[in-house]
Structures are given as structure tokens and as C-alpha cells.
Design an enzyme around this catalytic site. Structure first.
Site, PDB file in Angstrom:
ATOM      1  N   GLU A 356       0.825  -1.208   0.000  1.00  0.00           N
ATOM      2  CA  GLU A 356       0.000   0.000   0.000  1.00  0.00           C
ATOM      3  C   GLU A 356       0.858   1.256   0.000  1.00  0.00           C
ATOM      4  O   GLU A 356       1.167   1.810   1.059  1.00  0.00           O
ATOM      5  CB  GLU A 356      -0.935   0.009   1.229  1.00  0.00           C
ATOM      6  CG  GLU A 356      -2.004  -1.055   1.189  1.00  0.00           C
ATOM      7  CD  GLU A 356      -3.000  -0.974   2.357  1.00  0.00           C
ATOM      8  OE1 GLU A 356      -2.771  -0.174   3.282  1.00  0.00           O
ATOM      9  OE2 GLU A 356      -3.998  -1.717   2.326  1.00  0.00           O
ATOM     10  N   GLU A 444      -6.150  -7.481  -0.534  1.00  0.00           N
ATOM     11  CA  GLU A 444      -6.380  -7.247   0.892  1.00  0.00           C
ATOM     12  C   GLU A 444      -7.673  -6.466   1.067  1.00  0.00           C
ATOM     13  O   GLU A 444      -7.890  -5.446   0.426  1.00  0.00           O
ATOM     14  CB  GLU A 444      -5.218  -6.453   1.510  1.00  0.00           C
ATOM     15  CG  GLU A 444      -5.362  -6.279   3.017  1.00  0.00           C
ATOM     16  CD  GLU A 444      -4.318  -5.332   3.611  1.00  0.00           C
ATOM     17  OE1 GLU A 444      -3.103  -5.554   3.388  1.00  0.00           O
ATOM     18  OE2 GLU A 444      -4.721  -4.365   4.287  1.00  0.00           O
TER      19      GLU A 444
HETATM   20  C1  DCB Z   1      -3.811  -1.609   5.626  1.00  0.00           C
HETATM   21  C2  DCB Z   1      -2.501  -2.351   5.759  1.00  0.00           C
HETATM   22  C3  DCB Z   1      -2.490  -3.349   6.885  1.00  0.00           C
HETATM   23  C4  DCB Z   1      -3.312  -2.833   8.014  1.00  0.00           C
HETATM   24  C5  DCB Z   1      -4.739  -2.830   7.507  1.00  0.00           C
HETATM   25  C6  DCB Z   1      -5.734  -2.277   8.506  1.00  0.00           C
HETATM   26  O1  DCB Z   1      -3.625  -0.294   6.058  1.00  0.00           O
HETATM   27  F1  DCB Z   1      -2.116  -2.951   4.624  1.00  0.00           F
HETATM   28  O2  DCB Z   1      -1.176  -3.586   7.265  1.00  0.00           O
HETATM   29  O3  DCB Z   1      -3.220  -3.680   9.128  1.00  0.00           O
HETATM   30  O4  DCB Z   1      -4.896  -2.121   6.296  1.00  0.00           O
HETATM   31  O5  DCB Z   1      -5.415  -0.977   8.857  1.00  0.00           O
HETATM   32  C7  DCB Z   1      -3.076  -3.085  10.386  1.00  0.00           C
HETATM   33  C8  DCB Z   1      -3.305  -4.167  11.414  1.00  0.00           C
HETATM   34  C9  DCB Z   1      -3.004  -3.654  12.794  1.00  0.00           C
HETATM   35  C10 DCB Z   1      -1.619  -3.066  12.819  1.00  0.00           C
HETATM   36  C11 DCB Z   1      -1.485  -1.992  11.754  1.00  0.00           C
HETATM   37  C12 DCB Z   1      -0.065  -1.419  11.646  1.00  0.00           C
HETATM   38  O6  DCB Z   1      -4.627  -4.650  11.315  1.00  0.00           O
HETATM   39  O7  DCB Z   1      -3.104  -4.711  13.719  1.00  0.00           O
HETATM   40  O8  DCB Z   1      -1.387  -2.488  14.093  1.00  0.00           O
HETATM   41  O9  DCB Z   1      -1.788  -2.568  10.470  1.00  0.00           O
HETATM   42  O10 DCB Z   1       0.818  -2.405  11.290  1.00  0.00           O
HETATM   43  C13 DCB Z   1      -4.510   0.714   5.704  1.00  0.00           C
HETATM   44  C14 DCB Z   1      -5.461   0.556   4.732  1.00  0.00           C
HETATM   45  C15 DCB Z   1      -6.282   1.606   4.359  1.00  0.00           C
HETATM   46  C16 DCB Z   1      -6.162   2.822   4.989  1.00  0.00           C
HETATM   47  C17 DCB Z   1      -5.231   2.995   5.991  1.00  0.00           C
HETATM   48  C18 DCB Z   1      -4.397   1.939   6.354  1.00  0.00           C
HETATM   49  N1  DCB Z   1      -7.016   3.893   4.637  1.00  0.00           N
HETATM   50  N2  DCB Z   1      -3.462   2.140   7.398  1.00  0.00           N
HETATM   51  O11 DCB Z   1      -7.788   3.808   3.712  1.00  0.00           O
HETATM   52  O12 DCB Z   1      -6.969   4.962   5.325  1.00  0.00           O
HETATM   53  O13 DCB Z   1      -3.326   3.300   7.856  1.00  0.00           O
HETATM   54  O14 DCB Z   1      -2.743   1.219   7.835  1.00  0.00           O
END
Ligand code: DCB
Length: 518
Positions: A356, A444
Site C-alpha cells: 500500500e 487485501e
Molecule cells: C492496511 C494495511 C495493513 C493494516 C490494515 C488495517 O492499512 F495494509 O497492514 O493492518 O490495512 O489498517 C493493520 C493491522 C493492525 C496493525 C497496523 C499497523 O490490522 O493490527 O497495528 O496494520 O501495522 C490501511 C489501509 C487503508 C487505509 C489505511 C491503512 N485507509 N493504514 O484507507 O486509510 O493506515 O494502515
């Protein structure tokens, strides 16, 4: 009860009374200025159906299942089955059922729905089976013409797409097909006429080069069955060229939840119906960039376990806090060069080169040149593996990739969504990108908000899964682990070392595992 007999007799008269050829009754309620004037008079002139004894045609009257099948049978030259008694059309309905125009449950031969209105989707299926059995429609092109395509039942996709492709059906003024609405007699005439003409021309348009995926038509199954993947048009296909859908789980970060990518955990996931597993190797956050040897070993063990379980497996370079893939491009090129060499002969492996991209990162200036470099490194070893490419804004900006794609074969573009955050607008973006020819893979997605928490969103999840299903788009769900967060598929404390039952699944896990095999 009183009305029954006369009504039946009337139907008999209307359908079976064939006017002498050339005779042209002027119906009291069909005027040359009416849109249906031409189809109604043409159908009547062909003797396929006629008006009522009082001189009316009743164009706005609803056509029943029996009537629709009877007229279709007449046009197709299908003779009634013999020895049937009861309803006036029972012999014809029996013959149509035997000819495979519809299934038992759609119009039960027991007759209780014979006189019910026919839903449009069923009418179109019957007409296409009877008159234009060879016609096919390109999935992406035709479904895009229907504003309400998502409300069509899956069993009618093939027929309705074909009907749109050959121009037999058009939507209403809002572009809706209205699959469950009924047909007026006038509308039925228009359908019959166009199908009859098209059939008489004997030239259904040729089968589109892009395979037409639809649930029931797309194949599932593992690597042994499907072999090397290939991308045809926008569709992922098996080695034999059949539209294929991969569905499965993504691991959480391998540096934290490696045990949930163990052979046992992967076998468990396969047992629930998955045919793909994604190995999320974080680069930042204590991942590969801080401990390359240890992380590589974990990834290889997980990939080998997935191959052992006959799953396709995605090696994911999980950039996240390191938002611009160019920052560590050299490490990525070296990593993928090594992996693609190691798995050069394995049809199971897909490469996802930048999870991402986010923050101050551009498609054409950063992600695309990065992708070109990594694709080149992979292609040096593995000429045909599928490579998945991300885009800015956490892999949501596929419109930028659609406008300026990377050259090469077997490349797909990832679209990531979280049901609690991203809705129709992002689905529309997929529709648009596919219409431009971009192959899309949802590597994902989560049932939760974009931060992985915030609860599970079942209705929004269903809208997404129905959409992906209808388009034959492959997916991996975030994530297979027992972390105490909404997006985790397993309840906290679930061991990775034994088989799982439904009782081990979180609210999200129940939703997702329930959809894996379907
Ligand atoms: C993505 C990432 C993934 C992340 C998930 C949920 O990030 F590819 O790594 O996973 O979506 O946010 C989360 C885990 C948590 C962990 C965190 C940091 O579930 O347990 O603490 O990663 O490693 C996204 C996807 C979309 C957006 C933002 C994120 N968005 N983000 O649209 O704003 O900020 O991580």
C-alpha cells in the site's frame, strides 16, 4: 373461483388463435404512435400471438409464465410433450423443461406458478436458451450497461449478458434491467421480435476473446487443478484459460503473527475453502528491513506450506509506514529476484510488489517506475508468474494505473478496501478501471474500518462480496490471526497448532470463512 374457467378459456383463445397470415387486425388499444405498435403488429402478423375477442390487445397486461413459454415454443418450433393433462400449456411447458430452457424450480411442472407473471430475468433466459443458445456477452462490457446488475440473480447472468450483447434487451430510462419485474404483453412482443429477428439472421455475434466469468461458471480449485495462472483481458484464468477466482486469507504481519502462517494454520484455512494464501511480509515496523534473514526464512516456510496445501500463494512486500516504494527499491528488486529464482518453476506463486503506497507518492512518478524495475527483475527468472501492483492512497488509486498502466503480460492491479470505510465509490472505481481494461485483484480487504478496528460491517461486507463475486474478482481477507481487533478472523487465544471449528472464528472470521468456498 368463479372467474377461473372463463379466464383460462380466454387465454386459450388469445394464444392459440392464429390469425390467417397477412391478416392485420387493427387493435383498439394499439395506435401507430405507441412505442409498441411495430412489435405488436409484427408479432401478430407472424401468428405468434393475437389479441382478445373484443378487439383489444391489452398491451399493458402482464404476460404469464405459461404464455411466455408457449409463444417462445411457437417461435422455436418446439412441439408439446404428449400425454400431459391439466393446464392448457402443460405439454409445451413439459417440452420446454426437457429442452433445458429453464429448471424445475423456476417453473415447477406441478403447475402452481404457470399463471403467475414471469420475471424479466427468467423470460430472458428462456428466450435466449430457445432462440439464441450460442450467444454470449462479454462480462465487463455488458454488466456495465446495467445500473442494477447487482440485483440480478447469478443463474441469469449468462443469458442476460448475452441478451444485452446481441441487443435484445435494453434497460429502462435509468439504465435498470429490473430483473424481478414483470413483462407487459407489449414488452414481451418487443423481446420476442428482436430475438426472432436475431435468430433468423443466424448470426449471433462471435464469442468475445475475453472469457466471461460468472458465478457457477468461474472455476475454483487449487494449483494441481488449475496450473499456471494467466490474465486474459481483465480476468484471472487457469492455465487452460478458464476464468478462475482465488479467495483466501492474508496473514497478519509475519514478524508478529508468523505462527498463523504455519502448515497447520494454512491447512485449516484451505479446509474452509480457500485456494490462495497471502504472506504479508512487512518491510517496516520491525519487518524485513530490520531482520531480513529471519523474515525471509519465515516467508519461505509459509510459501512452502501453502504449496504443500495446493494453494496459490502471494508473496507480499508489505510496505506501509514506508509509504513510497522507491525508498527501498533496491532491497525490493534484490528480494524479488531471489524469490522468483527460488520459485521459478512453481505455478503456485504470485508476487505482490508493494502492498500500500501512501503519503506523498505519485503513480507515474514513483509507483510505476518502481513496478517496472521489480517486474523486470521477476521476469528475468519467471516469465509468466502473475505480478500484483499497488497504487497510491493505500492501493485505492487504480484509476491512475488504468490511465497509465505498466507494459507487460500477467500483470494485475491491487485494490484494497475496508468495508467500514470504503463504499460504492470505490466499487465504481473498479467498474471504471475494468472497463478501461485494467485487471483488478483485491489482495487485501477487511470487514472492519480501515484501521483494522471499529467493529464488523456485515451489510457493507455483503455489498462488496456480491460485487466481487459478480465480477469474478479474486480476493484475500485481512487477516488470519487472533489479534484482539475487529479484522482478525480468529478469536483471541485461538491456537494455530490445531484444526479450527466455527467456534474459533471471530465475527469477521465467520463472515469471511463462510464466503471462502462459495
Ligand atoms: C492496511 C494495511 C495493513 C493494516 C490494515 C488495517 O492499512 F495494509 O497492514 O493492518 O490495512 O489498517 C493493520 C493491522 C493492525 C496493525 C497496523 C499497523 O490490522 O493490527 O497495528 O496494520 O501495522 C490501511 C489501509 C487503508 C487505509 C489505511 C491503512 N485507509 N493504514 O484507507 O486509510 O493506515 O494502515
Amino acid at each position: 373461483m368463479k372467474l377461473r374457467l372463463p379466464a383460462l378459456a380466454l387465454v386459450l383463445v388469445l394464444l392459440l388463435a392464429v390469425l390467417p397470415s397477412g391478416a392485420r387486425a387493427a387493435f383498439s388499444d394499439v395506435k401507430p404512435s405507441d412505442w409498441f405498435y411495430q412489435p405488436v403488429t409484427a408479432m401478430e402478423a407472424r401468428g405468434a400471438l393475437s389479441g382478445y375477442p373484443d378487439g383489444a390487445f391489452r398491451p399493458k397486461g402482464i404476460i404469464t409464465r405459461a404464455e411466455f413459454v408457449a409463444v417462445t415454443a411457437r417461435m422455436a418450433g418446439l412441439s408439446p410433450a404428449e400425454g400431459q393433462t391439466g393446464h392448457w400449456a402443460v405439454g409445451t411447458l413439459q417440452a420446454a423443461l426437457e429442452a433445458g430452457w429453464y429448471d424445475w424450480d423456476e417453473i415447477p411442472p406441478t403447475g402452481e406458478t404457470f399463471n403467475d407473471p414471469i420475471p424479466r430475468q427468467l423470460a430472458v433466459k428462456i428466450l435466449m436458451k430457445a432462440l439464441l443458445p450460442q450467444a454470449r456477452g462479454d462480462y465487463n462490457t455488458e454488466s456495465a450497461k446495467m445500473a442494477d446488475f447487482s440485483s440480478l440473480d447469478g443463474r441469469y447472468y449468462e443469458a442476460v449478458l448475452a441478451a444485452y450483447a446481441v441487443g435484445i434487451v435494453n434497460g429502462d430510462d435509468k439504465g435498470n434491467f429490473n430483473p424481478r419485474s414483470h413483462l407487459s404483453r407489449a414488452e414481451a412482443c418487443a423481446l420476442f421480435l428482436r430475438a426472432g429477428d436475431e435468430s433468423a439472421r443466424g448470426q449471433t455475434r462471435p464469442v468475445q476473446p475475453t472469457p466471461v466469468p460468472a458465478p457457477g461458471e468461474t472455476v475454483r480449485g487449487g494449483v494441481t487443478e488449475n496450473g499456471w495462472l494467466r490474465v486474459e483481458g481483465t480476468q484471472l484464468c487457469s492455465e487452460a484459460g478458464r476464468p478462475l477466482v482465488l479467495r483466501g486469507m492474508s496473514s497478519h504481519g509475519m514478524q508478529w503473527y508468523g505462527p498463523f502462517a504455519s502448515p497447520q494454520a494454512i491447512r485449516n484455512t484451505a479446509a474452509f475453502g480457500a485456494n490462495v494464501f497471502r504472506v504479508a511480509m512487512y518491510t517496516g515496523e520491525g519487518g524485513y528491513l530490520s531482520q531480513p534473514a529471519a523474515m525471509k526464512a519465515k516467508v519461505i516456510a509459509a510459501v512452502d506450506a501453502a504449496i504443500e496445501a495446493d494453494l496459490y500463494v502471494i508473496i507480499d512486500w508489505h510496505i506501509l509506514s514506508d509509504g513510497n516504494p522507491r525508498t527501498n527499491q533496491a532491497q525490493a528488486v534484490a528480494f524479488f529476484a531471489e524469490m522468483s529464482k527460488r520459485y521459478a518453476h512453481s505455478p503456485a506463486v504470485l508476487y505482490e510488489i508493494c502492498n500500500e503506497p501512501n503519503g506523498a507518492v505519485s503513480w507515474s512518478g514513483d509507483v510505476k517506475p518502481y513496478a517496472q524495475a521489480v517486474v523486470k527483475a521477476i521476469r528475468a527468472n519467471s516469465p509468466r508468474s502473475v505480478i500484483l501492483i499497488g497504487s497510491p492512497t493505500w492501493s485505492q488509486d487504480i484509476h491512475l494505473a488504468a490511465a497509465d498502466p505498466v507494459a507487460g503480460d500477467n500483470l494485475m492491479y491491487t485494490l484494497h478496501f475496508y468495508a467500514g470505510t470504503h463504499g460504492q465509490w470505490l466499487r465504481d472505481r473498479i467498474t471504471q478501471a475494468q472497463a478501461q481494461g485494467l485487471p483488478v485483484f483485491v489482495s487485501e480487504w477487511g470487514t472492519s474500518r480501515a484501521d483494522g478496528g471499529g467493529g464488523v460491517f456485515p451489510a457493507e461486507t455483503k455489498a462488496w462480496l456480491d460485487y466481487l463475486d459478480a465480477r469474478g474478482i479474486s480476493w484475500c481477507n485481512w487477516s488470519l490471526c487472533d489479534k484482539d481487533e475487529s479484522s482478525a478472523a480468529l478469536k483471541p487465544g485461538t491456537p494455530a497448532t490445531r484444526a479450527w471449528t466455527a467456534a474459533d472464528l471471530s465475527e469477521s472470521g465467520k463472515l469471511v470463512f463462510g464466503a471462502l468456498g462459495g
